[in-house]
Structure formats: structure tokens, C-alpha cells
Scaffold this motif. Sequence first.
Motif, PDB file in Angstrom:
ATOM      1  N   ALA A 304       0.833  -1.210   0.000  1.00 40.87           N
ATOM      2  CA  ALA A 304       0.000   0.000   0.000  1.00 40.87           C
ATOM      3  C   ALA A 304       0.866   1.257   0.000  1.00 40.87           C
ATOM      4  O   ALA A 304       0.554   2.232  -0.700  1.00 40.87           O
ATOM      5  CB  ALA A 304      -0.934  -0.013   1.202  1.00 40.87           C
ATOM      6  N   ARG A 305       1.926   1.253   0.774  1.00 45.24           N
ATOM      7  CA  ARG A 305       2.801   2.428   0.823  1.00 45.24           C
ATOM      8  C   ARG A 305       3.429   2.700  -0.539  1.00 45.24           C
ATOM      9  O   ARG A 305       3.453   3.846  -1.015  1.00 45.24           O
ATOM     10  CB  ARG A 305       3.894   2.232   1.864  1.00 45.24           C
ATOM     11  CG  ARG A 305       4.773   3.473   2.061  1.00 45.24           C
ATOM     12  CD  ARG A 305       5.862   3.247   3.082  1.00 45.24           C
ATOM     13  NE  ARG A 305       6.885   2.337   2.586  1.00 45.24           N
ATOM     14  CZ  ARG A 305       8.011   2.054   3.250  1.00 45.24           C
ATOM     15  NH1 ARG A 305       8.222   2.589   4.446  1.00 45.24           N
ATOM     16  NH2 ARG A 305       8.891   1.224   2.744  1.00 45.24           N
ATOM     17  N   GLU A 306       3.921   1.646  -1.192  1.00 45.73           N
ATOM     18  CA  GLU A 306       4.562   1.845  -2.494  1.00 45.73           C
ATOM     19  C   GLU A 306       3.541   2.175  -3.577  1.00 45.73           C
ATOM     20  O   GLU A 306       3.847   2.930  -4.510  1.00 45.73           O
ATOM     21  CB  GLU A 306       5.364   0.599  -2.875  1.00 45.73           C
ATOM     22  CG  GLU A 306       6.543   0.313  -1.964  1.00 45.73           C
ATOM     23  CD  GLU A 306       7.508   1.479  -1.868  1.00 45.73           C
ATOM     24  OE1 GLU A 306       7.796   2.103  -2.916  1.00 45.73           O
ATOM     25  OE2 GLU A 306       7.966   1.771  -0.747  1.00 45.73           O
ATOM     26  N   ALA A 307       2.330   1.651  -3.464  1.00 49.69           N
ATOM     27  CA  ALA A 307       1.286   2.011  -4.419  1.00 49.69           C
ATOM     28  C   ALA A 307       0.960   3.494  -4.320  1.00 49.69           C
ATOM     29  O   ALA A 307       0.770   4.180  -5.338  1.00 49.69           O
ATOM     30  CB  ALA A 307       0.029   1.178  -4.173  1.00 49.69           C
ATOM     31  N   ALA A 308       0.910   4.010  -3.089  1.00 43.52           N
ATOM     32  CA  ALA A 308       0.655   5.440  -2.907  1.00 43.52           C
ATOM     33  C   ALA A 308       1.797   6.273  -3.475  1.00 43.52           C
ATOM     34  O   ALA A 308       1.568   7.338  -4.072  1.00 43.52           O
ATOM     35  CB  ALA A 308       0.470   5.742  -1.418  1.00 43.52           C
ATOM     36  N   ALA A 309       3.029   5.791  -3.317  1.00 49.08           N
ATOM     37  CA  ALA A 309       4.175   6.511  -3.883  1.00 49.08           C
ATOM     38  C   ALA A 309       4.087   6.543  -5.408  1.00 49.08           C
ATOM     39  O   ALA A 309       4.374   7.579  -6.036  1.00 49.08           O
ATOM     40  CB  ALA A 309       5.475   5.846  -3.437  1.00 49.08           C
ATOM     41  N   LEU A 310       3.692   5.439  -6.023  1.00 47.94           N
ATOM     42  CA  LEU A 310       3.559   5.423  -7.477  1.00 47.94           C
ATOM     43  C   LEU A 310       2.405   6.315  -7.935  1.00 47.94           C
ATOM     44  O   LEU A 310       2.467   6.915  -9.016  1.00 47.94           O
ATOM     45  CB  LEU A 310       3.356   3.996  -7.969  1.00 47.94           C
ATOM     46  CG  LEU A 310       4.545   3.050  -7.796  1.00 47.94           C
ATOM     47  CD1 LEU A 310       4.248   1.709  -8.449  1.00 47.94           C
ATOM     48  CD2 LEU A 310       5.832   3.637  -8.353  1.00 47.94           C
ATOM     49  N   ALA A 311       1.342   6.410  -7.128  1.00 49.27           N
ATOM     50  CA  ALA A 311       0.268   7.351  -7.446  1.00 49.27           C
ATOM     51  C   ALA A 311       0.812   8.776  -7.458  1.00 49.27           C
ATOM     52  O   ALA A 311       0.360   9.617  -8.244  1.00 49.27           O
ATOM     53  CB  ALA A 311      -0.876   7.218  -6.443  1.00 49.27           C
ATOM     54  N   GLY A 312       1.800   9.040  -6.597  1.00 48.82           N
ATOM     55  CA  GLY A 312       2.450  10.341  -6.616  1.00 48.82           C
ATOM     56  C   GLY A 312       3.191  10.577  -7.916  1.00 48.82           C
ATOM     57  O   GLY A 312       3.141  11.680  -8.482  1.00 48.82           O
ATOM     58  N   THR A 313       3.888   9.564  -8.410  1.00 48.45           N
ATOM     59  CA  THR A 313       4.557   9.687  -9.708  1.00 48.45           C
ATOM     60  C   THR A 313       3.543   9.947 -10.810  1.00 48.45           C
ATOM     61  O   THR A 313       3.776  10.766 -11.712  1.00 48.45           O
ATOM     62  CB  THR A 313       5.339   8.395 -10.035  1.00 48.45           C
ATOM     63  OG1 THR A 313       6.349   8.186  -9.049  1.00 48.45           O
ATOM     64  CG2 THR A 313       5.999   8.490 -11.404  1.00 48.45           C
ATOM     65  N   LEU A 314       2.415   9.248 -10.749  1.00 45.59           N
ATOM     66  CA  LEU A 314       1.390   9.365 -11.788  1.00 45.59           C
ATOM     67  C   LEU A 314       0.574  10.652 -11.685  1.00 45.59           C
ATOM     68  O   LEU A 314      -0.077  11.048 -12.653  1.00 45.59           O
ATOM     69  CB  LEU A 314       0.443   8.171 -11.707  1.00 45.59           C
ATOM     70  CG  LEU A 314       1.016   6.805 -12.101  1.00 45.59           C
ATOM     71  CD1 LEU A 314       0.098   5.686 -11.623  1.00 45.59           C
ATOM     72  CD2 LEU A 314       1.220   6.731 -13.606  1.00 45.59           C
ATOM     73  N   GLY A 315       0.568  11.269 -10.511  1.00 48.35           N
ATOM     74  CA  GLY A 315      -0.265  12.447 -10.306  1.00 48.35           C
ATOM     75  C   GLY A 315      -1.720  12.113 -10.066  1.00 48.35           C
ATOM     76  O   GLY A 315      -2.616  12.914 -10.342  1.00 48.35           O
ATOM     77  N   GLY A 316      -1.978  10.939  -9.531  1.00 50.49           N
ATOM     78  CA  GLY A 316      -3.342  10.488  -9.258  1.00 50.49           C
ATOM     79  C   GLY A 316      -3.458   9.007  -9.560  1.00 50.49           C
ATOM     80  O   GLY A 316      -2.484   8.343  -9.927  1.00 50.49           O
ATOM     81  N   LEU A 317      -4.681   8.491  -9.427  1.00 47.86           N
ATOM     82  CA  LEU A 317      -4.881   7.059  -9.596  1.00 47.86           C
ATOM     83  C   LEU A 317      -6.265   6.808 -10.177  1.00 47.86           C
ATOM     84  O   LEU A 317      -7.268   7.270  -9.638  1.00 47.86           O
ATOM     85  CB  LEU A 317      -4.743   6.342  -8.249  1.00 47.86           C
ATOM     86  CG  LEU A 317      -4.699   4.818  -8.269  1.00 47.86           C
ATOM     87  CD1 LEU A 317      -3.497   4.312  -9.066  1.00 47.86           C
ATOM     88  CD2 LEU A 317      -4.656   4.274  -6.845  1.00 47.86           C
ATOM     89  N   ASP A 318      -6.301   6.064 -11.294  1.00 52.56           N
ATOM     90  CA  ASP A 318      -7.554   5.693 -11.942  1.00 52.56           C
ATOM     91  C   ASP A 318      -7.841   4.201 -11.852  1.00 52.56           C
ATOM     92  O   ASP A 318      -8.998   3.785 -11.974  1.00 52.56           O
ATOM     93  CB  ASP A 318      -7.528   6.101 -13.421  1.00 52.56           C
ATOM     94  CG  ASP A 318      -7.312   7.587 -13.612  1.00 52.56           C
ATOM     95  OD1 ASP A 318      -8.072   8.368 -13.012  1.00 52.56           O
ATOM     96  OD2 ASP A 318      -6.380   7.960 -14.348  1.00 52.56           O
ATOM     97  N   GLY A 319      -6.786   3.390 -11.678  1.00 52.77           N
ATOM     98  CA  GLY A 319      -6.998   1.955 -11.656  1.00 52.77           C
ATOM     99  C   GLY A 319      -5.908   1.220 -10.908  1.00 52.77           C
ATOM    100  O   GLY A 319      -4.781   1.701 -10.786  1.00 52.77           O
ATOM    101  N   VAL A 320      -6.272   0.045 -10.392  1.00 51.32           N
ATOM    102  CA  VAL A 320      -5.331  -0.867  -9.736  1.00 51.32           C
ATOM    103  C   VAL A 320      -5.560  -2.253 -10.325  1.00 51.32           C
ATOM    104  O   VAL A 320      -6.716  -2.673 -10.511  1.00 51.32           O
ATOM    105  CB  VAL A 320      -5.526  -0.903  -8.210  1.00 51.32           C
ATOM    106  CG1 VAL A 320      -4.666  -1.997  -7.579  1.00 51.32           C
ATOM    107  CG2 VAL A 320      -5.197   0.447  -7.587  1.00 51.32           C
ATOM    108  N   ILE A 321      -4.487  -2.960 -10.634  1.00 52.43           N
ATOM    109  CA  ILE A 321      -4.572  -4.338 -11.124  1.00 52.43           C
ATOM    110  C   ILE A 321      -3.815  -5.237 -10.167  1.00 52.43           C
ATOM    111  O   ILE A 321      -2.656  -4.970  -9.830  1.00 52.43           O
ATOM    112  CB  ILE A 321      -3.957  -4.485 -12.531  1.00 52.43           C
ATOM    113  CG1 ILE A 321      -4.634  -3.555 -13.528  1.00 52.43           C
ATOM    114  CG2 ILE A 321      -4.044  -5.937 -12.995  1.00 52.43           C
ATOM    115  CD1 ILE A 321      -3.929  -3.513 -14.880  1.00 52.43           C
ATOM    116  N   PHE A 322      -4.442  -6.325  -9.747  1.00 50.45           N
ATOM    117  CA  PHE A 322      -3.772  -7.377  -8.974  1.00 50.45           C
ATOM    118  C   PHE A 322      -3.528  -8.565  -9.888  1.00 50.45           C
ATOM    119  O   PHE A 322      -4.421  -8.983 -10.641  1.00 50.45           O
ATOM    120  CB  PHE A 322      -4.643  -7.823  -7.796  1.00 50.45           C
ATOM    121  CG  PHE A 322      -4.767  -6.824  -6.698  1.00 50.45           C
ATOM    122  CD1 PHE A 322      -3.753  -6.662  -5.761  1.00 50.45           C
ATOM    123  CD2 PHE A 322      -5.911  -6.037  -6.579  1.00 50.45           C
ATOM    124  CE1 PHE A 322      -3.862  -5.744  -4.735  1.00 50.45           C
ATOM    125  CE2 PHE A 322      -6.037  -5.115  -5.556  1.00 50.45           C
ATOM    126  CZ  PHE A 322      -5.001  -4.960  -4.623  1.00 50.45           C
TER     127      PHE A 322
END
Length: 403
Positions: A304-322
Motif C-alpha cells: 500500500a505504501r509503495e502504491a501510494a508513492a507510485l500514485a504520486g509519480t502518476l499524479g493520481g490514480l484511476d486503476g489498480v490491477i492485482f
Amino acid sequence: MTQYFLAVNTGSSTTKLGAFDVDGPEAQPILRARLRHGSADSEIRVWDAEGRSLPAPPPVRSGRRGDAVVDVLTWLEGKLETPARAVGHRVVHGGPHFREPVILTPEIGRALRALAPLAPLHQLPALDLAAKIGKARPNLPQALAFDTAFHHGHDPVVDRLGLPRSYEAHGLRRFGFHGLSYEYLAGRLRQLDPSVARGRVVAAHLGSGASLCALLDGRSVDTTMGATPLDGLLMATRCGSIDPGVILYLQQTLGLDGARLSDLLYEHSGLLGVSGLSGDMRVLLQSDAAPARDAVELFVFRVAREAAALAGTLGGLDGVIFTAGIGENCPEVRAAICERLAWLGVQLDSAANRRGDTQISTPGSGVAVWVLPTDEEQMIALHTRQAIALVESAGQPFAERLA
């Protein structure tokens, strides 16, 4: 019989194989197999294109991975009544120079073996297996598809290490891995939801090896693994990101040399090290022991922490894939990760998650959440076709390429 390629996906303890029909625009599976390797035995399972197990899998020689794969190739050629057109291999580390699939030659093999210290669990097993096939079938073209290739094209700041610039001449920078999986997922999401695929997506390849990738319009713009597959998330037996000072302490104060450090960080850390029980998430989820719960909690926290960091790189979040073993098969882990990402707009449909539906977010969720099985073998087959086509278009005989 149509032409087919054999895709070989070499892991640390298993090898996944796929025979693919390559006459059409897509690589269509014909047969799939999984070899599990032990010290004395090689266990094999084989499925047809519809996923039905074959009752009489081929006999394979025990113990040695290369011999077993050659046995599968021989059986497959007999069953399909024609030789394979080519064999394609997943190679984990392509370094800074290998950005496209290539036909294996002795020179290329030597260059890739030099990268083995950066991927010790995977690099040499894949290349050794290719050498074994080359010895058994010297005129059979073999192609290499690279996990690092999908991540080329990052902004330089994403891949730069905080070391003196002189070390960049040694190829030391962040590369990223699981690229064949992420490439497949990006294409699959374009089929399922083109609007989300054009946006900002975090893909989570959660298996024995685990990483995350930030996808922007289907391209990798950031990822959690770095110069080696040891970096990033907590994994089954790998530590993931760790304070470099801890490494120095282990070496200088506790006296661990390079070999013992490598063994500790790659083979005895991660979920296994924290739990003291197992690196298998299924075993940990069934355990009531506090260290097992600690390991699962740490894994969820780090994802979860790294996913939030990548959302920072992206400038937001539209989707997650497992995807991968944990991502596809552990609804408890998916739920715990999504709960920690609720502040980003993730709303999980609990019933859909328990069922393992393809989409597990609620209709009103600000972030679409998907569970998508990956298919690295299909990507290997497609990249093999690309490499074969490049050589054929140049008019150079394969005998010269393989010499």
C-alpha cells in the motif's frame, strides 16, 4: 500442423512452458506445462488450450531442469508431429543495452551472463537452460525476451541512483522487472476498459517475487524494483528495500561476507524471515502465530505504501490491477491493501473480491480495481516472433546467427 513457438519461463524453482500457434495475428496457446524442480525429481503437469489437464504427461528426466525441458520439447514435437519453429526464453535482466527481443548468439549469451550478479536467482538458470536446448537442437533458433525492456523510457530521474555518477558507467541504475507481465496486463486492460487503460494505473505483480508498476497510458513510468530484483516490496524470501546501513552493519559488525549476505537477503528474508514459518502467503494466512500475522501485515503495509508513492509519480490514480499468485488468489490480502488505499478513492466490492471476479471495485469507486491473470508465456511467444521476423527481414541465415 501450424507453426508453433515454445515459450520458456524459467523461475527459481519452477519452469513454465507454453506452445503457441503463431500463424495468426495473436499467439494462441496449444499446450501449457509447469515443471517443478526438486533435488531429485522433476514433477510435470500439462494442460491443453482450454486448461484441461492431460492425463498422460510426458516422462521427464529427474533433477536437472535442462534435461527435463529438452524431454518436454521432444515429446511436444512428437505429439504435434512437427518441430518447433523457435524457442523463446524470459531473461530477467537485459541491462542498459537490450531493449528489444533478440536471437541468442554466443556473444549475446556472454554479455548477459556478465549481468548475473544483478539477478543471481534467475539469470544463469535461464541462460543455462537455453544452452542445454542449443546443445540438443543446434539448428533451432532461440530468442530472448527481457523483463527489463518494458521499463526503458523512464524519465532519467526515476532510474538514477544516488551514487557518484562514475558508477553509471558500470550499468548501475534502476531498471525494473516483471516487464513481460506488465506489458501483458497493459494490453489486457486496453481490451477490458480502454478509458482506464489510457489513465493512471498501478499494477501489482504479487507472487514469490513481487513488484508494482506505474502505468500511464499503458507505458511504464515508474516501478518498485530497482537495479536488481531484490529491491522494492517484501517478497517470499527476499527482503525488498532496506536501509543500506543495515547491510554495512551485517557485514562490518556481524561479520557476514558477500556469500552469506546474498543468501540472507535473497533466500532467508521477506515473508519467511519475518514469520520464521514460511514464505508462502497461503501458509501464513492459515496460521494463528503472531509472527505469521506480522509478516502478512508488513507485506500489506509495504504494498500500500509503495502504491501510494507510485500514485504520486502518476499524479493520481484511476486503476489498480492485482495479478500473480498472491494477487490473483488471496482475497484477504487484496482487501487489506485496498482498505489502506481507500483515501485515494478505492472502494472494494467485498463480495466480488471474495469470488475473485475480474473487477472487484464498486460501481461508485473512484478507482477501478481489477484481478487479471497474467500471461508471461504469451508475451515471450510474441517477442520471439518479433525477433524471428527481424532476422528474416534482414535476410541473414539463422545458421550464421547461431554460430
